[in-house]
Design a protein around this motif. Structure first.
Motif, PDB file in Angstrom:
ATOM      1  N   TRP A   2       6.655  -5.840  -4.369  1.00 18.17           N
ATOM      2  CA  TRP A   2       6.804  -4.473  -3.872  1.00 18.17           C
ATOM      3  C   TRP A   2       8.179  -3.884  -4.182  1.00 18.17           C
ATOM      4  O   TRP A   2       8.542  -2.841  -3.621  1.00 18.17           O
ATOM      5  CB  TRP A   2       6.550  -4.440  -2.358  1.00 18.17           C
ATOM      6  CG  TRP A   2       5.252  -5.070  -1.968  1.00 18.17           C
ATOM      7  CD1 TRP A   2       5.084  -6.275  -1.356  1.00 18.17           C
ATOM      8  CD2 TRP A   2       3.935  -4.540  -2.177  1.00 18.17           C
ATOM      9  NE1 TRP A   2       3.754  -6.534  -1.167  1.00 18.17           N
ATOM     10  CE2 TRP A   2       3.015  -5.489  -1.666  1.00 18.17           C
ATOM     11  CE3 TRP A   2       3.437  -3.363  -2.745  1.00 18.17           C
ATOM     12  CZ2 TRP A   2       1.636  -5.290  -1.708  1.00 18.17           C
ATOM     13  CZ3 TRP A   2       2.052  -3.175  -2.787  1.00 18.17           C
ATOM     14  CH2 TRP A   2       1.181  -4.131  -2.281  1.00 18.17           C
ATOM     15  N   THR A   4       9.598  -2.139  -6.510  1.00 16.56           N
ATOM     16  CA  THR A   4       9.743  -0.746  -6.930  1.00 16.56           C
ATOM     17  C   THR A   4       9.487   0.249  -5.791  1.00 16.56           C
ATOM     18  O   THR A   4       9.915   1.392  -5.850  1.00 16.56           O
ATOM     19  CB  THR A   4       8.774  -0.387  -8.084  1.00 16.56           C
ATOM     20  OG1 THR A   4       7.445  -0.718  -7.676  1.00 16.56           O
ATOM     21  CG2 THR A   4       9.112  -1.166  -9.343  1.00 16.56           C
ATOM     22  N   PHE A   5       8.774  -0.216  -4.769  1.00 20.90           N
ATOM     23  CA  PHE A   5       8.436   0.688  -3.659  1.00 20.90           C
ATOM     24  C   PHE A   5       9.548   0.774  -2.621  1.00 20.90           C
ATOM     25  O   PHE A   5       9.543   1.659  -1.788  1.00 20.90           O
ATOM     26  CB  PHE A   5       7.151   0.212  -2.974  1.00 20.90           C
ATOM     27  CG  PHE A   5       5.977   0.120  -3.901  1.00 20.90           C
ATOM     28  CD1 PHE A   5       5.211   1.255  -4.168  1.00 20.90           C
ATOM     29  CD2 PHE A   5       5.636  -1.077  -4.516  1.00 20.90           C
ATOM     30  CE1 PHE A   5       4.131   1.183  -5.023  1.00 20.90           C
ATOM     31  CE2 PHE A   5       4.555  -1.150  -5.376  1.00 20.90           C
ATOM     32  CZ  PHE A   5       3.805  -0.022  -5.636  1.00 20.90           C
ATOM     33  N   ASP A  17      10.582   8.890   3.010  1.00 21.91           N
ATOM     34  CA  ASP A  17       9.665   8.470   1.945  1.00 21.91           C
ATOM     35  C   ASP A  17       8.218   8.619   2.445  1.00 21.91           C
ATOM     36  O   ASP A  17       7.723   7.821   3.227  1.00 21.91           O
ATOM     37  CB  ASP A  17       9.988   7.014   1.574  1.00 21.91           C
ATOM     38  CG  ASP A  17       9.184   6.502   0.388  1.00 21.91           C
ATOM     39  OD1 ASP A  17       8.003   6.892   0.252  1.00 21.91           O
ATOM     40  OD2 ASP A  17       9.726   5.716  -0.400  1.00 21.91           O
ATOM     41  N   GLY A  19       5.397   8.287   0.904  1.00 18.76           N
ATOM     42  CA  GLY A  19       4.496   7.229   0.451  1.00 18.76           C
ATOM     43  C   GLY A  19       4.589   6.012   1.359  1.00 18.76           C
ATOM     44  O   GLY A  19       3.571   5.474   1.805  1.00 18.76           O
ATOM     45  N   LEU A  20       5.804   5.600   1.650  1.00 18.79           N
ATOM     46  CA  LEU A  20       5.988   4.462   2.566  1.00 18.79           C
ATOM     47  C   LEU A  20       5.385   4.767   3.936  1.00 18.79           C
ATOM     48  O   LEU A  20       4.819   3.886   4.587  1.00 18.79           O
ATOM     49  CB  LEU A  20       7.472   4.113   2.732  1.00 18.79           C
ATOM     50  CG  LEU A  20       8.151   3.311   1.629  1.00 18.79           C
ATOM     51  CD1 LEU A  20       9.572   2.935   2.073  1.00 18.79           C
ATOM     52  CD2 LEU A  20       7.376   2.042   1.275  1.00 18.79           C
ATOM     53  N   LYS A  22       2.752   6.467   4.523  1.00 18.50           N
ATOM     54  CA  LYS A  22       1.294   6.280   4.437  1.00 18.50           C
ATOM     55  C   LYS A  22       0.925   4.806   4.528  1.00 18.50           C
ATOM     56  O   LYS A  22      -0.036   4.417   5.187  1.00 18.50           O
ATOM     57  CB  LYS A  22       0.762   6.868   3.131  1.00 18.50           C
ATOM     58  CG  LYS A  22       0.808   8.389   3.107  1.00 18.50           C
ATOM     59  CD  LYS A  22       0.240   8.912   1.795  1.00 18.50           C
ATOM     60  CE  LYS A  22       0.482  10.408   1.651  1.00 18.50           C
ATOM     61  NZ  LYS A  22       0.027  10.908   0.352  1.00 18.50           N
ATOM     62  N   VAL A  23       1.681   3.968   3.840  1.00 15.99           N
ATOM     63  CA  VAL A  23       1.434   2.521   3.907  1.00 15.99           C
ATOM     64  C   VAL A  23       1.735   2.020   5.332  1.00 15.99           C
ATOM     65  O   VAL A  23       0.964   1.267   5.917  1.00 15.99           O
ATOM     66  CB  VAL A  23       2.316   1.765   2.885  1.00 15.99           C
ATOM     67  CG1 VAL A  23       2.174   0.267   3.074  1.00 15.99           C
ATOM     68  CG2 VAL A  23       1.928   2.151   1.461  1.00 15.99           C
ATOM     69  N   GLY A  26      -0.962   2.469   8.093  1.00 19.69           N
ATOM     70  CA  GLY A  26      -1.970   1.403   8.140  1.00 19.69           C
ATOM     71  C   GLY A  26      -1.434   0.141   8.803  1.00 19.69           C
ATOM     72  O   GLY A  26      -2.124  -0.499   9.605  1.00 19.69           O
ATOM     73  N   LEU A  27      -0.212  -0.199   8.473  1.00 20.91           N
ATOM     74  CA  LEU A  27       0.414  -1.401   9.041  1.00 20.91           C
ATOM     75  C   LEU A  27       0.557  -1.295  10.561  1.00 20.91           C
ATOM     76  O   LEU A  27       0.177  -2.209  11.309  1.00 20.91           O
ATOM     77  CB  LEU A  27       1.793  -1.600   8.390  1.00 20.91           C
ATOM     78  CG  LEU A  27       2.669  -2.727   8.929  1.00 20.91           C
ATOM     79  CD1 LEU A  27       2.022  -4.082   8.709  1.00 20.91           C
ATOM     80  CD2 LEU A  27       4.060  -2.689   8.281  1.00 20.91           C
ATOM     81  N   PHE A  30      -2.876  -1.332  12.365  1.00 19.67           N
ATOM     82  CA  PHE A  30      -3.478  -2.678  12.340  1.00 19.67           C
ATOM     83  C   PHE A  30      -2.772  -3.595  13.343  1.00 19.67           C
ATOM     84  O   PHE A  30      -3.427  -4.273  14.147  1.00 19.67           O
ATOM     85  CB  PHE A  30      -3.397  -3.253  10.922  1.00 19.67           C
ATOM     86  CG  PHE A  30      -4.027  -4.610  10.770  1.00 19.67           C
ATOM     87  CD1 PHE A  30      -5.283  -4.895  11.291  1.00 19.67           C
ATOM     88  CD2 PHE A  30      -3.363  -5.624  10.082  1.00 19.67           C
ATOM     89  CE1 PHE A  30      -5.865  -6.155  11.145  1.00 19.67           C
ATOM     90  CE2 PHE A  30      -3.934  -6.880   9.924  1.00 19.67           C
ATOM     91  CZ  PHE A  30      -5.180  -7.151  10.462  1.00 19.67           C
ATOM     92  N   TRP A  87       8.274  -4.620   6.037  1.00 19.84           N
ATOM     93  CA  TRP A  87       7.202  -5.551   5.655  1.00 19.84           C
ATOM     94  C   TRP A  87       7.269  -5.849   4.151  1.00 19.84           C
ATOM     95  O   TRP A  87       7.172  -6.996   3.725  1.00 19.84           O
ATOM     96  CB  TRP A  87       5.835  -4.972   6.043  1.00 19.84           C
ATOM     97  CG  TRP A  87       4.709  -5.926   5.790  1.00 19.84           C
ATOM     98  CD1 TRP A  87       4.278  -6.931   6.613  1.00 19.84           C
ATOM     99  CD2 TRP A  87       3.870  -5.986   4.614  1.00 19.84           C
ATOM    100  NE1 TRP A  87       3.229  -7.611   6.030  1.00 19.84           N
ATOM    101  CE2 TRP A  87       2.955  -7.050   4.807  1.00 19.84           C
ATOM    102  CE3 TRP A  87       3.806  -5.240   3.425  1.00 19.84           C
ATOM    103  CZ2 TRP A  87       1.988  -7.392   3.856  1.00 19.84           C
ATOM    104  CZ3 TRP A  87       2.845  -5.578   2.491  1.00 19.84           C
ATOM    105  CH2 TRP A  87       1.948  -6.641   2.703  1.00 19.84           C
ATOM    106  N   MET A  88       7.446  -4.803   3.347  1.00 18.57           N
ATOM    107  CA  MET A  88       7.494  -4.997   1.892  1.00 18.57           C
ATOM    108  C   MET A  88       8.717  -5.795   1.435  1.00 18.57           C
ATOM    109  O   MET A  88       8.688  -6.409   0.374  1.00 18.57           O
ATOM    110  CB  MET A  88       7.445  -3.647   1.170  1.00 18.57           C
ATOM    111  CG  MET A  88       6.057  -3.009   1.182  1.00 18.57           C
ATOM    112  SD  MET A  88       6.077  -1.373   0.407  1.00 18.57           S
ATOM    113  CE  MET A  88       4.346  -1.207  -0.096  1.00 18.57           C
TER     114      MET A  88
END
Lengths: 136, 136
Positions: A2, A4-5, A17, A19-20, A22-23, A26-27, A30, A87-88
Motif C-alpha cells: 500500500w 503508494t497510497f 485524502d 480516497g483514504l 473511503k477505504v 469500510g475499515l 467493519f 492500517w495500510m
C-alpha cells in the motif's frame, strides 16, 4: 503493498485524502461491527455515523490540524482517512482495533442509539489517542 | 474468539443469519474498496450493491440451498453472511480476499458503473466458488 497510497508527509494531508477516507469508512464500519458483536454477544453491526467520528476526532490533539469550522462530514472523513493510513502502514491491525473498541464500549441491548453514539465516540477517541504517535 | 457467532451446522442456516450478514456487509465493502484501490492505483471505495452480490451467489452451487424467488436483498445478505462465516472461522483472510478480487477485477477509470457491477459480480462469484469447500 500500500506504499503508494500512504505517501504523506504530514497529518494534514492524510486528513484531507478523500480516497483514504473511503477505504477507512469500510475499515471503521467493519471493526465497529465486530467490536459491537463481541460486546453484545451476537453478530450485529451498522454504519458508524459521521457525527460519532467527528466527535471522536474533535476531542483529540489531531484536530488542531483542522479548521475549527470543519463540518461533521469532513471531520468524520478525516478520522476514517487516519485509520486507513494506520492500517495500510501496518501500525494498527483489525484485531487490535476491535480489542480496543470493545473494551471501551460499555453498551448493552437496552442502550439507546443516542447514548451508544456518545459511548462509541469516546471509544474511537481513545483508540486514536493511543495511536497518535504513529502519525507523521 | 468468534466461536459462538459461527455455530452453524449447515450452509442454509449461515445464509439466513441476519447478524452475520451485518458483519459480512462491512467485510465485503472493505475488501472491495481495497481491491478496487489496488486495481485503479489510487485509494477509493464504495458500498457493494446487493444486486452485485445477489448475481454472484446466484451463479454458484450454494444458491441451490435458497428459494429461487429470494429477492436481491436477501441473496446479497446470504453472500455477506457466508463471507463473515468464512472470515470468523479463519478460512479466509482479508489479504486473500483482496488478492483474489483484484485479480478478477478488470476495470479502469473509464469503466461504467453498470459494467463494473457485472465484473465485480463475477469476481465475487469466483471467490465464493474457490471457498465453497470450507462451508459445512
Amino acid at each position: 503493498m500500500w506504499e503508494t497510497f500512504v505517501d504523506h508527509e504530514n497529518v494534514e494531508s492524510i486528513m484531507h485524502d478523500k480516497g483514504l477516507a473511503k477505504v477507512g469508512d469500510g475499515l471503521v464500519n467493519f471493526c465497529y461491527s465486530l467490536a459491537k458483536s463481541l460486546v453484545l454477544g451476537y453478530a450485529t453491526g451498522e454504519k458508524v455515523r459521521d457525527s460519532v467520528l467527528a466527535r471522536a476526532i474533535r476531542s483529540t490533539s489531531v484536530y488542531t490540524h483542522m479548521n475549527r469550522r470543519t463540518d461533521a462530514g469532513r471531520a468524520g472523513d478525516a478520522y476514517e482517512a487516519i485509520m486507513a493510513y494506520l492500517w495500510m502502514t501496518e501500525k494498527i491491525s483489525i484485531s487490535n482495533m476491535v480489542d480496543s473498541l470493545s473494551k471501551s464500549l460499555n453498551i448493552d441491548r437496552t442502550t439507546s442509539r443516542k447514548k451508544e453514539g456518545m459511548i462509541a465516540a469516546l471509544a474511537f477517541q481513545k483508540f486514536l489517542e493511543n495511536n497518535i504517535e504513529h502519525l507523521p
